[in-house]
Design an enzyme around this catalytic site. Structure first.
Site, short mmCIF file in Angstrom:
data_model
loop_
_atom_site.label_atom_id
_atom_site.label_comp_id
_atom_site.label_asym_id
_atom_site.label_seq_id
_atom_site.Cartn_x
_atom_site.Cartn_y
_atom_site.Cartn_z
N GLY A 238 93.40 11.77 -83.45
CA GLY A 238 93.90 11.54 -84.80
C GLY A 238 94.94 12.50 -85.31
O GLY A 238 95.50 12.29 -86.39
N GLU A 288 90.14 14.14 -78.44
CA GLU A 288 90.71 12.93 -77.84
C GLU A 288 92.10 12.64 -78.40
O GLU A 288 92.33 11.59 -79.01
CB GLU A 288 89.79 11.73 -78.12
CG GLU A 288 88.35 11.92 -77.67
CD GLU A 288 87.38 10.91 -78.30
OE1 GLU A 288 87.84 10.03 -79.07
OE2 GLU A 288 86.19 11.01 -78.02
N CYS A 357 112.38 -14.32 -83.70
CA CYS A 357 112.48 -15.25 -84.84
C CYS A 357 111.37 -15.02 -85.86
O CYS A 357 110.51 -15.88 -86.07
CB CYS A 357 112.43 -16.68 -84.33
SG CYS A 357 113.67 -16.94 -83.06
N1 LLP Z 1 89.66 8.31 -79.93
C1 LLP Z 1 89.34 7.09 -80.38
C2 LLP Z 1 87.93 6.67 -80.35
C3 LLP Z 1 90.33 6.23 -80.88
O1 LLP Z 1 90.00 5.03 -81.35
C4 LLP Z 1 91.68 6.67 -80.91
C5 LLP Z 1 92.74 5.80 -81.41
C6 LLP Z 1 91.96 7.95 -80.39
C7 LLP Z 1 90.94 8.74 -79.93
C8 LLP Z 1 93.36 8.50 -80.35
O2 LLP Z 1 93.90 8.62 -81.62
P1 LLP Z 1 95.28 9.38 -81.82
O3 LLP Z 1 95.09 10.82 -81.41
O4 LLP Z 1 96.29 8.71 -80.97
O5 LLP Z 1 95.58 9.24 -83.26
N2 LLP Z 1 98.37 1.64 -82.67
C9 LLP Z 1 98.20 2.52 -83.80
C10 LLP Z 1 97.17 3.61 -83.52
C11 LLP Z 1 95.82 3.09 -83.08
C12 LLP Z 1 94.82 4.19 -82.80
C13 LLP Z 1 93.57 3.64 -82.24
N3 LLP Z 1 92.58 4.61 -81.88
C14 LLP Z 1 99.55 3.08 -84.21
O6 LLP Z 1 100.57 2.78 -83.59
O7 LLP Z 1 99.64 3.83 -85.18
#
Ligand code: LLP
Length: 432
Positions: A238, A288, A357
């Protein structure tokens, strides 16, 4: 942090000229910087020095085998969300024993595959899933390692589609119900309780929600350690990145408090706040990060096809579209847009749109940008995370090529898809 900058008035990724890459390989073209990925990983590692921790890269952010391999070489583990991602990690030379498997809807096939492969842990998202994993493991004569994902009911204050830590979200087990689930799990013969997990959302630009969640959940993790002997607490991913002013040099805009734009959530700031809460827990802390590792490490290059001046707007029509990078359409995502040649004196208010489109097919609207012209190449910045992985063949548009730059080297890590590849299995069916 990233390694995209202008050299001789031409935008470079590390030591490679992006205009040259576009002319050699065509557009749309994803380009990633291996050096930036390493730099990001090491900055987080350094910030967490002193905390018993492990980084598990969230593969969903960018799952190209060469990207997985780049983080594997740094010693990273992996956070996966499907059998497909596990398959990728294994094919990239990764160790299944360093994989945690998250997600609310794991199938029997995926659970079997992961138990067989010997993953580190399943992050279980419901009591029903717990029971399913236990019975699948039983039929295999195995004991499956598990953690349960807790939903701490903390507001991540991010876009509603990527907020996951509130009770109304589908993720995890309610904070008030979690201990009952551990009690039940402890009585099942074919699961082994190994940890506790949470993840409150993605693209967090403030450390506050992280701190709130960690302060709320750490006492629970410690008590589960005492009762059930768990060994790790995963605090999820996150960490947000800076999408605005992605090329601004120096800290001037982001630190001085004068800009209303995003502030960077640096690894140092993140660590400064959360490490004191976690360090005496006696647990190994897992992180993560996905976007943090690769987001600013990638750009999408696209060429301007036409300029269309209407009565209301100026449209610059480019050869990339929402099927190549869906973030603006889906999350109102902002990506900085930079012509790869630094030669513009005049700017114009424009919409940059793709050929698909749909009116949602835009990369920016009413943005004042350098007045680039047809045949010129622009870079959509910070497209390394949730870019290519979310691409589709919508409008029967082939997937772009992907390139990994490392110093002076530029390697095609996925060739551009050709039309034959899109339809070959349908053709087989037609010809049967
Ligand atoms: N751990 C879990 C359980 C997750 O669901 C996610 C992301 C992460 C780690 C990694 O999160 P990050 O560090 O990348 O924020 N497609 C969306 C983002 C979807 C995130 C889904 N889960 C976008 O383009 O903003």
């Amino acid at each position: 942090m990233h390694q995209f900058s202008f050299k001789n008035e031409s935008l470079h990724c590390e030591d490679v000229d992006l205009a040259e890459l576009a002319s050699d390989h065509g557009t749309p073209l994803y380009v990633y910087s291996a050096g930036t990925i390493r730099q990001n990983y090491l900055a987080l590692e350094n910030a967490l020095d002193g905390l018993d921790h492990e980084i598990a890269y969230a593969v969903k952010a960018n799952s190209n085998l060469s990207v997985i391999n780049t983080v594997r070489e740094l010693g990273s583990g992996f956070d996966i969300v499907s059998g497909g991602e596990l398959y990728r990690v294994i094919k990239a030379g990764g160790d299944p024993g360093k994989c945690t498997f998250a997600g609310v809807g794991k199938t029997e096939e995926e659970i079997r595959y992961s138990i067989d492969a010997g993953i580190y842990c399943f992050n279980v998202e419901s009591e029903e899933e717990l029971v399913a994993i236990n019975s699948i493991a039983e039929t295999m004569g195995k004991v499956a390692p598990i953690a349960v994902r807790v939903n701490p009911n903390v507001d991540a204050k991010t876009h509603k589609y990527i907020s996951t830590g509130k009770s109304e979200n589908k993720f995890g087990v309610d904070f008030g119900l979690i201990e009952g689930v551990y009690e039940r799990a402890s009585k099942l013969a074919n699961v082994h309780l190994k940890g506790l997990q949470m993840h409150i959302g993605s693209q967090l630009t403030s450390v506050k929600p992280f701190l709130e969640a960690v302060e709320k959940v750490t006492p629970l993790a410690v008590s589960l350690k005492e009762k059930h002997n768990i060994e790790f607490f995963s605090i999820g991913g996150g960490i947000g990145i800076v999408y605005e002013d992605a090329l601004a040099s120096g800290p001037k805009k982001w630190w001085d408090g004068q800009s209303a734009g995003e502030r960077p959530l640096t690894p140092a700031l993140y660590a400064e706040k959360i490490v004191p809460v976690l360090k005496d827990s006696g647990l190994k802390i897992l992180l993560e990060p996905g976007r943090y590792m690769v987001g600013n490490a990638g750009v999408l290059l696209t060429k301007c096809l036409y300029e269309k001046k209407g009565t209301a707007k100026t449209f610059k029509i480019v050869d990339a579209a929402m099927n190549d990078l869906i973030r603006p359409a889906l999350y109102e995502g902002h990506h900085e847009i930079v012509p790869v040649k630094e030669k513009y004196n005049s700017t114009v208010k424009m919409d940059i749109v793709g050929p698909v489109c749909e009116s949602g097919d835009f990369f920016c609207q009413d943005r004042e940008l350098p007045d680039f012209q047809p045949n010129e190449v622009i870079a959509l910045m910070s497209a390394g995370a949730y870019g290519f992985v979310m691409a589709s063949n919508y409008n029967t548009r082939p997937f772009p090529a992907e390139i990994l730059v490392d110093g002076e080297d530029a390697k095609v890590i996925k060739p551009r898809q050709v039309l034959e590849e899109i339809i070959e299995d349908e053709l087989d069916a037609l010809e049967e």
